[in-house]
Design a protein around this motif. Structure first.
Motif, PDB file in Angstrom:
ATOM      1  N   LEU A  73       0.825  -1.201   0.000  1.00 28.38           N
ATOM      2  CA  LEU A  73       0.000   0.000   0.000  1.00 28.38           C
ATOM      3  C   LEU A  73       0.863   1.256   0.000  1.00 28.38           C
ATOM      4  O   LEU A  73       1.757   1.391   0.834  1.00 28.38           O
ATOM      5  CB  LEU A  73      -0.896   0.035   1.242  1.00 28.38           C
ATOM      6  N   PRO A  74       0.600   2.175  -0.920  1.00 24.30           N
ATOM      7  CA  PRO A  74       1.298   3.458  -0.872  1.00 24.30           C
ATOM      8  C   PRO A  74       0.951   4.170   0.429  1.00 24.30           C
ATOM      9  O   PRO A  74      -0.197   4.149   0.868  1.00 24.30           O
ATOM     10  CB  PRO A  74       0.741   4.226  -2.071  1.00 24.30           C
ATOM     11  N   MET A  87      10.007   5.414   4.224  1.00 20.61           N
ATOM     12  CA  MET A  87       8.674   5.786   3.745  1.00 20.61           C
ATOM     13  C   MET A  87       8.653   7.287   3.480  1.00 20.61           C
ATOM     14  O   MET A  87       9.242   8.057   4.224  1.00 20.61           O
ATOM     15  CB  MET A  87       7.623   5.434   4.810  1.00 20.61           C
ATOM     16  N   PRO A  88       7.993   7.722   2.407  1.00 22.52           N
ATOM     17  CA  PRO A  88       7.887   9.162   2.188  1.00 22.52           C
ATOM     18  C   PRO A  88       7.205   9.824   3.381  1.00 22.52           C
ATOM     19  O   PRO A  88       6.294   9.250   3.978  1.00 22.52           O
ATOM     20  CB  PRO A  88       7.015   9.286   0.941  1.00 22.52           C
ATOM     21  N   ALA A 154      -3.096  19.478   3.455  1.00 26.68           N
ATOM     22  CA  ALA A 154      -3.190  19.445   1.992  1.00 26.68           C
ATOM     23  C   ALA A 154      -1.902  18.883   1.391  1.00 26.68           C
ATOM     24  O   ALA A 154      -1.946  18.105   0.437  1.00 26.68           O
ATOM     25  CB  ALA A 154      -3.468  20.840   1.450  1.00 26.68           C
ATOM     26  N   GLU A 155      -0.746  19.250   1.951  1.00 20.67           N
ATOM     27  CA  GLU A 155       0.535  18.752   1.446  1.00 20.67           C
ATOM     28  C   GLU A 155       0.661  17.245   1.650  1.00 20.67           C
ATOM     29  O   GLU A 155       1.125  16.528   0.764  1.00 20.67           O
ATOM     30  CB  GLU A 155       1.702  19.476   2.121  1.00 20.67           C
ATOM     31  N   VAL A 156       0.249  16.746   2.809  1.00 24.20           N
ATOM     32  CA  VAL A 156       0.290  15.303   3.074  1.00 24.20           C
ATOM     33  C   VAL A 156      -0.597  14.578   2.066  1.00 24.20           C
ATOM     34  O   VAL A 156      -0.194  13.575   1.466  1.00 24.20           O
ATOM     35  CB  VAL A 156      -0.155  15.000   4.525  1.00 24.20           C
ATOM     36  N   THR A 157      -1.787  15.097   1.845  1.00 25.90           N
ATOM     37  CA  THR A 157      -2.722  14.478   0.894  1.00 25.90           C
ATOM     38  C   THR A 157      -2.147  14.531  -0.520  1.00 25.90           C
ATOM     39  O   THR A 157      -2.217  13.554  -1.267  1.00 25.90           O
ATOM     40  CB  THR A 157      -4.081  15.189   0.955  1.00 25.90           C
ATOM     41  N   ARG A 158      -1.552  15.668  -0.892  1.00 20.83           N
ATOM     42  CA  ARG A 158      -0.951  15.800  -2.215  1.00 20.83           C
ATOM     43  C   ARG A 158       0.160  14.775  -2.410  1.00 20.83           C
ATOM     44  O   ARG A 158       0.273  14.152  -3.462  1.00 20.83           O
ATOM     45  CB  ARG A 158      -0.419  17.235  -2.363  1.00 20.83           C
ATOM     46  N   GLY A 166       2.076   7.261  -9.198  1.00 17.15           N
ATOM     47  CA  GLY A 166       3.337   6.666  -9.608  1.00 17.15           C
ATOM     48  C   GLY A 166       4.557   7.537  -9.416  1.00 17.15           C
ATOM     49  O   GLY A 166       5.633   7.209  -9.907  1.00 17.15           O
ATOM     50  N   ALA A 167       4.436   8.654  -8.726  1.00 16.39           N
ATOM     51  CA  ALA A 167       5.587   9.536  -8.495  1.00 16.39           C
ATOM     52  C   ALA A 167       6.598   8.871  -7.572  1.00 16.39           C
ATOM     53  O   ALA A 167       6.252   7.997  -6.784  1.00 16.39           O
ATOM     54  CB  ALA A 167       5.120  10.860  -7.882  1.00 16.39           C
TER      55      ALA A 167
END
Length: 189
Positions: A73-74, A87-88, A154-158, A166-167
């Protein structure tokens, strides 16, 4: 009343777990209210699917991180990049002063400090996290880190949406919070 929503759901969906008397009462009330199932809600519950995960409140050796990898899972971690294990993640930069995770904890800390006969900022410097109204109504008023919480979320969601597209995952320092200095902090020793 505990478990009532579950029993109602079981009765309405003709599932086991409720007596026939309870099922009959629920169906009678539903008919009296002219209740009809919502097709969109039913479809949503039937199609339960997880596309990605936002991990909050990470811990040292957090078992969620290897589990998410195993499940494929991403995920984006919100917090200390040292805990991300590759993890990002998205985080805000803190300060050198000790800070409370929630303003309510800072207020409780102020109470403990005062209860011990200590004084702020002479004996202890307190820094709250969210700069809520609580910080401005205590005595002494609390120094706080002011965050752009909406922008942070918003940044976390982005970042999670980028992963789903796929980034390449990356850690990201969102912003350095603004330090609002008030009465409960003093000059560095």
């Amino acid at each position: 009343m505990r478990g009532l929503p579950r029993r109602v759901s079981y009765a309405l969906n003709n599932q086991p777990g409720v007596s026939e008397a309870t099922r009959a009462r629920v169906l009678k009330v539903a008919a009296e209210l002219e209740w009809v199932p919502n097709r969109a809600a039913r479809q949503l519950s039937a199609e339960r699917r997880v596309d990605g995960v936002i991990v909050v409140d990470p811990r040292v050796a957090d078992p969620r991180i290897p589990l998410l990898r195993k499940l494929g899972l991403p995920a984006v971690l919100v917090g200390d990049p040292a805990l991300a294990d590759g993890m990002p993640c998205v985080w805000t930069d803190g300060t050198a002063a000790m800070n409370a995770a929630l303003d309510l904890m800072a207020v409780a800390g102020l109470s403990v400090v005062q209860g011990q006969g200590l004084h702020t900022p002479a004996d202890v410097t307190l820094v709250a996290w969210d700069d809520s109204t609580l910080c401005r109504i205590t005595h002494p008023t609390l120094t706080a880190l002011s965050h752009n919480i909406v922008g942070y979320r918003a940044e976390v969601t982005r970042r999670l949406l980028d992963l789903l597209d796929g980034a390449t995952p990356q850690a990201h320092l969102y912003s350095t919070p603004l330090l609002i200095i008030r009465d409960a902090s003093g000059p560095p020793a």
